[in-house]
Structure formats: C-alpha cells, structure tokens
Design an enzyme around this catalytic site. Structure first.
Site, PDB file in Angstrom:
ATOM      1  N   LYS A 115      -0.317  -6.074 -14.683  1.00 51.66           N
ATOM      2  CA  LYS A 115      -0.659  -7.447 -14.303  1.00 51.66           C
ATOM      3  C   LYS A 115      -1.750  -7.487 -13.233  1.00 51.66           C
ATOM      4  CE  LYS A 115       3.471  -8.671 -12.939  1.00 51.66           C
ATOM      5  NZ  LYS A 115       4.322  -7.493 -13.194  1.00 51.66           N
ATOM      6  N   ARG A 126       3.394   3.798  -2.957  1.00 54.61           N
ATOM      7  CA  ARG A 126       4.142   2.542  -2.813  1.00 54.61           C
ATOM      8  C   ARG A 126       5.610   2.845  -2.665  1.00 54.61           C
ATOM      9  NH1 ARG A 126       2.861  -2.691  -6.494  1.00 54.61           N
ATOM     10  NH2 ARG A 126       5.131  -2.847  -6.415  1.00 54.61           N
ATOM     11  N   ARG A 169       9.123 -15.943 -10.712  1.00 53.80           N
ATOM     12  CA  ARG A 169       9.894 -14.814 -11.219  1.00 53.80           C
ATOM     13  C   ARG A 169      11.314 -15.212 -11.566  1.00 53.80           C
ATOM     14  NH1 ARG A 169       6.831 -10.404  -8.749  1.00 53.80           N
ATOM     15  NH2 ARG A 169       7.717  -8.415  -9.327  1.00 53.80           N
ATOM     16  N   ARG A 192       2.280   5.759 -10.366  1.00 55.56           N
ATOM     17  CA  ARG A 192       1.674   4.894  -9.343  1.00 55.56           C
ATOM     18  C   ARG A 192       2.299   5.156  -7.976  1.00 55.56           C
ATOM     19  NH1 ARG A 192       2.034  -1.572 -10.052  1.00 55.56           N
ATOM     20  NH2 ARG A 192       4.106  -1.315  -9.165  1.00 55.56           N
ATOM     21  N   ARG A 238      14.267  -2.856 -10.630  1.00 58.83           N
ATOM     22  CA  ARG A 238      13.277  -3.933 -10.796  1.00 58.83           C
ATOM     23  C   ARG A 238      13.145  -4.322 -12.259  1.00 58.83           C
ATOM     24  NH1 ARG A 238       9.116  -0.676  -8.151  1.00 58.83           N
ATOM     25  NH2 ARG A 238       7.496  -2.068  -8.895  1.00 58.83           N
TER      26      ARG A 238
HETATM   27  P1  ADP Z   1       5.932  -5.258  -9.578  1.00 56.30           P
HETATM   28  O1  ADP Z   1       5.557  -6.335 -10.553  1.00 56.30           O
HETATM   29  O2  ADP Z   1       5.415  -3.918  -9.948  1.00 56.30           O
HETATM   30  O3  ADP Z   1       7.399  -5.246  -9.254  1.00 56.30           O
HETATM   31  P2  ADP Z   1       4.882  -6.821  -7.347  1.00 56.30           P
HETATM   32  O4  ADP Z   1       3.779  -6.407  -6.447  1.00 56.30           O
HETATM   33  O5  ADP Z   1       4.668  -8.009  -8.205  1.00 56.30           O
HETATM   34  O6  ADP Z   1       5.199  -5.528  -8.210  1.00 56.30           O
HETATM   35  O7  ADP Z   1       6.205  -7.080  -6.486  1.00 56.30           O
HETATM   36  C1  ADP Z   1       6.710  -6.121  -5.593  1.00 56.30           C
HETATM   37  C2  ADP Z   1       7.960  -6.666  -4.890  1.00 56.30           C
HETATM   38  O8  ADP Z   1       7.605  -7.843  -4.122  1.00 56.30           O
HETATM   39  C3  ADP Z   1       9.081  -7.146  -5.809  1.00 56.30           C
HETATM   40  O9  ADP Z   1       9.926  -6.099  -6.239  1.00 56.30           O
HETATM   41  C4  ADP Z   1       9.802  -8.148  -4.880  1.00 56.30           C
HETATM   42  O10 ADP Z   1      10.598  -7.479  -3.920  1.00 56.30           O
HETATM   43  C5  ADP Z   1       8.668  -8.801  -4.143  1.00 56.30           C
HETATM   44  N1  ADP Z   1       8.188 -10.028  -4.842  1.00 56.30           N
HETATM   45  C6  ADP Z   1       6.967 -10.224  -5.400  1.00 56.30           C
HETATM   46  N2  ADP Z   1       6.872 -11.441  -5.960  1.00 56.30           N
HETATM   47  C7  ADP Z   1       8.076 -12.044  -5.770  1.00 56.30           C
HETATM   48  C8  ADP Z   1       8.629 -13.308  -6.138  1.00 56.30           C
HETATM   49  N3  ADP Z   1       7.930 -14.209  -6.835  1.00 56.30           N
HETATM   50  N4  ADP Z   1       9.906 -13.580  -5.756  1.00 56.30           N
HETATM   51  C9  ADP Z   1      10.622 -12.695  -5.070  1.00 56.30           C
HETATM   52  N5  ADP Z   1      10.179 -11.482  -4.705  1.00 56.30           N
HETATM   53  C10 ADP Z   1       8.919 -11.150  -5.050  1.00 56.30           C
END
Ligand code: ADP
Length: 194
Positions: A20, A140, A95, A134, A151
């Site tokens: 994404k 990370r 989400r 990654r 996740r």
């Molecule tokens: P990925 O899609 O690989 O999990 P992201 O960078 O989108 O990576 O998100 C990393 C973390 O940030 C998530 O596991 C969560 O803890 C937090 N996060 C990101 N976006 C949201 C959201 N919309 N609501 C709640 N937590 C979020």
C-alpha cells in the site's frame, strides 16, 4: 484548463505487506494529492517521542490497533490541512467499521465524500514473507513473525469487512497486488480512470 475527471478522494485498502505504501506514493505523485498514512504519522510521532508517539508505540509493538479515539482525531486534523482540500489518498485508515463511520462524519462535516476505494488483493502467505524481509531491512519493530501474524488476523477480522461496505457503495476498485510494482501501479491508474 482540462477538466479533472480522475477520482481524487481515495482510500487504499489491503493487508499488511500488500504494498500500500509504495503504491500510495506513486498515486500521490501522479495525481498531485497527499498520501496520508496513519502508520507513517504514528511512526513519525514515535521517533519524535511525542505524547501521541509514546501511546501509539505501546499498541504498534504488539501489532494492535491504536484506539479509535486517538486515530480519528489525528485523521480529522490531517484532512483539515490545505493540501488535502482538493484530494487525498488515505493509506491504513479506515481500518475498522467504526473508523468508516468516523471518516464519513469527518468528510460530511467539510462537504466532501469519497470517490473511490482501491483494494490491493494479495495472497496472505506471500505477505508474511515480504514483511519478515521488510522487518530485517528497515528495522521496523512491528515486523516480527509474531506481530505480523497478529496484524494479519486483525486485518481479516476487522478490516476485510470494509471491502463489502465500500463495494455496496459502488466505490470499490479491485486490483491484483501480486504483480510487479509498475504493473500494479498501471492497473490502479486504469481502475481509477474507469
Ligand atoms: P501495516 O499495514 O503493514 O500494518 P501500517 O504502517 O499501516 O502498516 O500500520 C502500522 C501500525 O500502526 C498498525 O499495526 C497499528 O498499530 C497502527 N495503525 C495504523 N493505522 C491505524 C488505524 N487506522 N487504526 C489503528 N491503528 C493504526
């Protein structure tokens, strides 16, 4: 002036590791709209050790979602910025069904609505491998085998249902995320122009 017909108020949805972020950057460059990643905003706060960052980190490191109360306000602030007035691409938000409602409210308050939702479809076994790589390359702290699994489970339980919501609104554009970065990008741009 040419008339702007391409969708410009966008979401990109897909499991962790679907690519994404990479695609969001490309779309942002192509359309001249900001790519707004809630994960990136949280990570910036974590590295600056802000109050929000300290709170977010405690959830992110376990692979949990940050509470909606925090996330929704953060997105409302970001979407109020001038650069988002004429379009935006949200990555990683909404989400949960509750976040869908919150986003509807944020947009309605400012007389806006979504034009399209891009769904990046990928094989879930393949993303685990991508994420482990990654984690090793980018360091990370949430890309460990355990949190990755969690996740993905959360995605299936809480985020995948959003696909039906946006499909029923006629906004969903399904794209195969398993191809090369360029091919996926081309498929997205074609889907948005339809
Ligand atoms: P990925 O899609 O690989 O999990 P992201 O960078 O989108 O990576 O998100 C990393 C973390 O940030 C998530 O596991 C969560 O803890 C937090 N996060 C990101 N976006 C949201 C959201 N919309 N609501 C709640 N937590 C979020």
């Amino acid at each position: 002036m040419t008339e702007v017909t391409t969708a410009r108020r966008l979401l990109i949805i897909g499991p962790p590791g679907a690519g994404k972020g990479t695609q969001a950057q490309r779309i942002s460059d192509a359309l001249g709209i900001p790519a707004i990643s809630t994960g990136d905003i949280f990570r910036a706060n974590v590295s600056q050790e802000t109050e929000l960052g300290v709170l977010a980190k405690s959830f992110m490191d376990k692979g949990e979602y940050v509470p909606d109360s925090v996330t929704n306000d953060m997105v409302a602030d970001r979407l109020a910025a001038d650069d988002a007035a004429d379009g935006f691409l949200l990555d990683g938000y909404p989400r949960t069904p509750a976040q869908v409602d919150a986003l509807d409210g944020i947009l309605a308050d400012t007389g806006r609505s979504l034009d399209a939702v891009i769904l990046l479809e990928v094989d879930l076994d393949a993303v685990v491998e991508r994420l482990v790589t990654r984690g090793r390359e980018l360091g990370r702290s949430d890309d460990t085998a355990e949190t990755i699994r969690h996740r993905i489970d959360l995605y299936v339980e809480q985020t995948a249902p959003l696909v039906d919501v946006y499909a029923s609104r006629g906004l969903l554009r399904r794209v195969d995320g398993g191809a090369s970065i360029d091919e996926v990008n081309a498929a997205i741009m074609a889907a948005l122009a339809r």
